[in-house]
Design a protein around this motif. Structure first.
Motif, PDB file in Angstrom:
ATOM      1  N   ASN A   1      -5.759   3.797  12.597  1.00 56.49           N
ATOM      2  CA  ASN A   1      -6.220   2.697  11.698  1.00 56.49           C
ATOM      3  C   ASN A   1      -4.976   2.388  10.745  1.00 56.49           C
ATOM      4  O   ASN A   1      -5.046   1.767   9.917  1.00 56.49           O
ATOM      5  CB  ASN A   1      -7.292   2.862  11.109  1.00 56.49           C
ATOM      6  N   LEU A   2      -3.939   3.463  10.887  1.00 51.09           N
ATOM      7  CA  LEU A   2      -2.721   3.072   9.739  1.00 51.09           C
ATOM      8  C   LEU A   2      -2.342   1.741  10.103  1.00 51.09           C
ATOM      9  O   LEU A   2      -1.924   1.487  11.265  1.00 51.09           O
ATOM     10  CB  LEU A   2      -1.857   4.002  10.219  1.00 51.09           C
ATOM     11  N   ALA A   3      -1.961   1.129   9.103  1.00 50.20           N
ATOM     12  CA  ALA A   3      -1.317  -0.280   9.405  1.00 50.20           C
ATOM     13  C   ALA A   3       0.181  -0.048   9.637  1.00 50.20           C
ATOM     14  O   ALA A   3       0.708   0.859   9.199  1.00 50.20           O
ATOM     15  CB  ALA A   3      -1.231  -1.031   8.062  1.00 50.20           C
TER      16      ALA A   3
ATOM     17  N   ILE B   1      -2.169   8.895   4.035  1.00 50.74           N
ATOM     18  CA  ILE B   1      -1.952   9.562   5.286  1.00 50.74           C
ATOM     19  C   ILE B   1      -0.531   9.231   5.818  1.00 50.74           C
ATOM     20  O   ILE B   1       0.214  10.136   6.438  1.00 50.74           O
ATOM     21  CB  ILE B   1      -2.754   8.372   6.142  1.00 50.74           C
ATOM     22  N   GLN B   2       0.246   8.190   5.246  1.00 55.69           N
ATOM     23  CA  GLN B   2       1.631   7.872   5.628  1.00 55.69           C
ATOM     24  C   GLN B   2       2.478   9.229   4.969  1.00 55.69           C
ATOM     25  O   GLN B   2       3.344   9.569   5.299  1.00 55.69           O
ATOM     26  CB  GLN B   2       1.885   6.477   5.018  1.00 55.69           C
ATOM     27  N   ARG B   3       2.074   9.743   3.603  1.00 54.04           N
ATOM     28  CA  ARG B   3       2.756  10.673   3.022  1.00 54.04           C
ATOM     29  C   ARG B   3       2.631  11.872   3.923  1.00 54.04           C
ATOM     30  O   ARG B   3       3.561  12.525   4.102  1.00 54.04           O
ATOM     31  CB  ARG B   3       2.196  10.808   1.814  1.00 54.04           C
ATOM     32  N   ALA B   4       1.277  12.141   4.258  1.00 55.34           N
ATOM     33  CA  ALA B   4       0.897  13.370   5.209  1.00 55.34           C
ATOM     34  C   ALA B   4       1.952  13.261   6.410  1.00 55.34           C
ATOM     35  O   ALA B   4       2.481  14.419   6.573  1.00 55.34           O
ATOM     36  CB  ALA B   4      -0.536  13.587   5.392  1.00 55.34           C
ATOM     37  N   MET B   5       1.939  11.975   7.061  1.00 53.73           N
ATOM     38  CA  MET B   5       2.686  12.060   8.199  1.00 53.73           C
ATOM     39  C   MET B   5       4.102  12.267   7.869  1.00 53.73           C
ATOM     40  O   MET B   5       4.889  13.050   8.791  1.00 53.73           O
ATOM     41  CB  MET B   5       2.674  10.637   8.773  1.00 53.73           C
ATOM     42  N   GLY B   6       4.621  11.932   6.687  1.00 52.69           N
ATOM     43  CA  GLY B   6       6.076  12.065   6.488  1.00 52.69           C
ATOM     44  C   GLY B   6       6.407  13.926   6.507  1.00 52.69           C
ATOM     45  O   GLY B   6       7.375  14.380   6.373  1.00 52.69           O
TER      46      GLY B   6
ATOM     47  N   MET C   1      -1.519  -7.590 -15.889  1.00 57.32           N
ATOM     48  CA  MET C   1      -2.685  -6.923 -15.000  1.00 57.32           C
ATOM     49  C   MET C   1      -1.821  -6.641 -13.608  1.00 57.32           C
ATOM     50  O   MET C   1      -1.181  -7.381 -13.138  1.00 57.32           O
ATOM     51  CB  MET C   1      -3.794  -7.961 -14.792  1.00 57.32           C
ATOM     52  N   THR C   2      -2.116  -5.434 -13.474  1.00 60.65           N
ATOM     53  CA  THR C   2      -1.585  -4.980 -12.067  1.00 60.65           C
ATOM     54  C   THR C   2      -2.278  -5.376 -10.913  1.00 60.65           C
ATOM     55  O   THR C   2      -3.441  -5.766 -11.105  1.00 60.65           O
ATOM     56  CB  THR C   2      -1.485  -3.271 -11.922  1.00 60.65           C
ATOM     57  N   LEU C   3      -1.560  -5.250  -9.878  1.00 64.30           N
ATOM     58  CA  LEU C   3      -2.186  -5.932  -8.467  1.00 64.30           C
ATOM     59  C   LEU C   3      -3.462  -4.878  -8.009  1.00 64.30           C
ATOM     60  O   LEU C   3      -4.503  -5.313  -7.887  1.00 64.30           O
ATOM     61  CB  LEU C   3      -1.264  -5.711  -7.407  1.00 64.30           C
ATOM     62  N   GLU C   4      -3.162  -3.619  -8.344  1.00 61.23           N
ATOM     63  CA  GLU C   4      -4.304  -2.680  -8.020  1.00 61.23           C
ATOM     64  C   GLU C   4      -5.382  -2.927  -9.016  1.00 61.23           C
ATOM     65  O   GLU C   4      -6.716  -2.787  -8.616  1.00 61.23           O
ATOM     66  CB  GLU C   4      -3.866  -1.289  -8.502  1.00 61.23           C
ATOM     67  N   ALA C   5      -5.240  -3.269 -10.232  1.00 61.64           N
ATOM     68  CA  ALA C   5      -6.343  -3.577 -11.180  1.00 61.64           C
ATOM     69  C   ALA C   5      -7.423  -4.777 -10.567  1.00 61.64           C
ATOM     70  O   ALA C   5      -8.386  -5.045 -10.657  1.00 61.64           O
ATOM     71  CB  ALA C   5      -6.006  -3.851 -12.701  1.00 61.64           C
ATOM     72  N   CYS C   6      -6.757  -5.709  -9.779  1.00 64.73           N
ATOM     73  CA  CYS C   6      -7.270  -6.833  -9.213  1.00 64.73           C
ATOM     74  C   CYS C   6      -8.239  -6.551  -7.985  1.00 64.73           C
ATOM     75  O   CYS C   6      -9.035  -7.576  -7.650  1.00 64.73           O
ATOM     76  CB  CYS C   6      -6.338  -7.920  -9.020  1.00 64.73           C
ATOM     77  N   MET C   7      -7.969  -5.578  -7.277  1.00 61.01           N
ATOM     78  CA  MET C   7      -8.344  -5.300  -6.160  1.00 61.01           C
ATOM     79  C   MET C   7      -9.766  -4.698  -6.037  1.00 61.01           C
ATOM     80  O   MET C   7     -10.014  -3.944  -7.120  1.00 61.01           O
ATOM     81  CB  MET C   7      -7.559  -4.381  -5.168  1.00 61.01           C
ATOM     82  N   PRO C   8     -10.685  -5.159  -5.041  1.00 63.80           N
ATOM     83  CA  PRO C   8     -11.975  -4.281  -5.116  1.00 63.80           C
ATOM     84  C   PRO C   8     -11.727  -3.019  -4.939  1.00 63.80           C
ATOM     85  O   PRO C   8     -10.976  -2.389  -4.085  1.00 63.80           O
ATOM     86  CB  PRO C   8     -12.696  -5.025  -3.922  1.00 63.80           C
TER      87      PRO C   8
ATOM     88  N   ALA D   1     -13.289  -0.723  -2.788  1.00 63.86           N
ATOM     89  CA  ALA D   1     -13.162  -0.172  -1.484  1.00 63.86           C
ATOM     90  C   ALA D   1     -11.824  -0.453  -0.733  1.00 63.86           C
ATOM     91  O   ALA D   1     -11.285   0.318  -0.227  1.00 63.86           O
ATOM     92  CB  ALA D   1     -14.061  -1.057  -0.761  1.00 63.86           C
ATOM     93  N   LEU D   2     -11.402  -1.883  -1.156  1.00 64.85           N
ATOM     94  CA  LEU D   2     -10.109  -2.026  -0.768  1.00 64.85           C
ATOM     95  C   LEU D   2      -9.037  -1.115  -1.390  1.00 64.85           C
ATOM     96  O   LEU D   2      -8.167  -0.686  -0.746  1.00 64.85           O
ATOM     97  CB  LEU D   2      -9.641  -3.663  -0.968  1.00 64.85           C
ATOM     98  N   LEU D   3      -9.012  -0.869  -2.683  1.00 69.35           N
ATOM     99  CA  LEU D   3      -8.121  -0.107  -3.269  1.00 69.35           C
ATOM    100  C   LEU D   3      -8.184   1.261  -2.795  1.00 69.35           C
ATOM    101  O   LEU D   3      -7.400   1.942  -2.493  1.00 69.35           O
ATOM    102  CB  LEU D   3      -8.226  -0.116  -4.786  1.00 69.35           C
ATOM    103  N   GLU D   4      -9.169   1.805  -2.584  1.00 68.27           N
ATOM    104  CA  GLU D   4      -9.639   3.157  -1.893  1.00 68.27           C
ATOM    105  C   GLU D   4      -8.976   3.182  -0.635  1.00 68.27           C
ATOM    106  O   GLU D   4      -8.317   4.162  -0.016  1.00 68.27           O
ATOM    107  CB  GLU D   4     -11.021   3.564  -1.655  1.00 68.27           C
ATOM    108  N   SER D   5      -9.297   2.250   0.305  1.00 67.78           N
ATOM    109  CA  SER D   5      -8.607   2.173   1.417  1.00 67.78           C
ATOM    110  C   SER D   5      -7.095   2.286   1.513  1.00 67.78           C
ATOM    111  O   SER D   5      -6.426   2.728   2.225  1.00 67.78           O
ATOM    112  CB  SER D   5      -8.815   0.859   2.240  1.00 67.78           C
ATOM    113  N   ARG D   6      -6.512   1.444   0.539  1.00 72.48           N
ATOM    114  CA  ARG D   6      -5.042   1.461   0.479  1.00 72.48           C
ATOM    115  C   ARG D   6      -4.474   2.866  -0.283  1.00 72.48           C
ATOM    116  O   ARG D   6      -3.602   3.209   0.638  1.00 72.48           O
ATOM    117  CB  ARG D   6      -4.766   0.384  -0.492  1.00 72.48           C
ATOM    118  N   GLN D   7      -5.117   3.238  -0.941  1.00 70.47           N
ATOM    119  CA  GLN D   7      -4.626   4.802  -1.471  1.00 70.47           C
ATOM    120  C   GLN D   7      -4.723   5.819  -0.147  1.00 70.47           C
ATOM    121  O   GLN D   7      -3.864   6.554  -0.135  1.00 70.47           O
ATOM    122  CB  GLN D   7      -5.673   5.185  -2.566  1.00 70.47           C
TER     123      GLN D   7
END
Lengths: 157, 84
Positions: free
Chosen positions: A54-56, B21-26, B1-8, B10-16
């Motif tokens: 699911n990673l973008a 996951i990307q860092r772990a892959m690295g 106001m930062t972008l993260e502050a405007c995000m819902p 759930a979306l913020l958590e998903s992005r985080q």
């Protein structure tokens, strides 16, 4: 052959990826029906895999193509200059190499030239070192020219 | 106001989570990461992956499995997944 996912966990990944034969897959499924540990491990693997799927996709940076070809060119250049001589013949390196060689040559020339700066007198002395020990003999050498006369004078009788 | 502050939330958590996951892959070894990504995101078979990274099929199987295990370890603390 009995498959043991408990001892060979890669079987669980292979099952998830449909990389096992039908027979082996059936055997692993039968094992998981009775083994809670393998079932839990399988579920964890599936969850991890789902997260990764699911990673973008990462978007490359704007200058990605430029950076990529620059790095490829750098790698190619590095392989071309594998030998030290070729490395020295690029850019400012020939000037540096020439300067170093000239400096080394000058140092050798000055050092060896200093040692060879000998006068004729130095050479004569070196050749007659034994005579210098008897300086008196050399200094009064002219007396030996009249030795016949001196010898007669010693004993008048 | 930062972008993260405007995000819902759930979306913020998903992005985080995505960043985690990307860092772990690295942090995975290069071969493990390559094999895992080729399988999980591109859907290549073990044989195809082996040809691409110049490794035998059995080695690819081990790489993928160890990659998944490592990802589970790296993400487990953050995402609340418990190892059996």
């Amino acid at each position: 052959m009995t498959l043991k996912p408990c001892k060979n966990e890669t079987l669980l990944s292979a099952l998830m990826d449909n990389e096992l034969s039908d027979e082996d897959a059936a055997a692993v499924h039968r094992h998981m029906e009775i083994c809670l540990l393998c079932r839990q491990r399988f579920e964890n693997l599936k969850q991890t895999d789902t997260m990764i799927q699911n990673l973008a996709p990462l978007e490359p940076s704007a200058d990605f193509e430029k950076t990529f070809w620059r790095k490829v060119a750098d790698l190619e250049n590095r392989s071309k200059f594998r030998f030290p001589l070729r490395f020295l013949l690029s850019g400012w390196r020939p000037l540096l190499a020439t300067g170093m060689m000239a400096g080394l040559a000058a140092a050798i020339f000055l050092y060896t030239d200093h040692e060879k700066r000998l006068t004729q007198e130095d050479i004569y002395i070196a050749q007659n070192m034994e005579l210098l020990d008897d300086y008196d003999v050399i200094d009064h050498l002219d007396m030996l020219e009249q030795w016949d006369i001196i010898d007669t004078l010693k004993d008048p009788s | 106001m930062t972008l993260e502050a405007c995000m819902p939330d759930a979306l913020l958590e998903s992005r985080q989570n995505e960043v985690l996951i990307q860092r772990a892959m690295g942090q995975l070894p290069e071969e493990q990461r390559a094999a895992l990504l080729l399988r999980a995101t591109e859907g290549f078979s073990y044989q195809e992956i082996g040809r691409q990274i110049n490794r035998p099929e059995n080695h690819v199987k081990t790489l993928i499995h160890r990659g998944r295990q490592r990802m589970k370890q790296l993400l487990g603390a953050h995402l609340g997944k418990n190892d059996p």
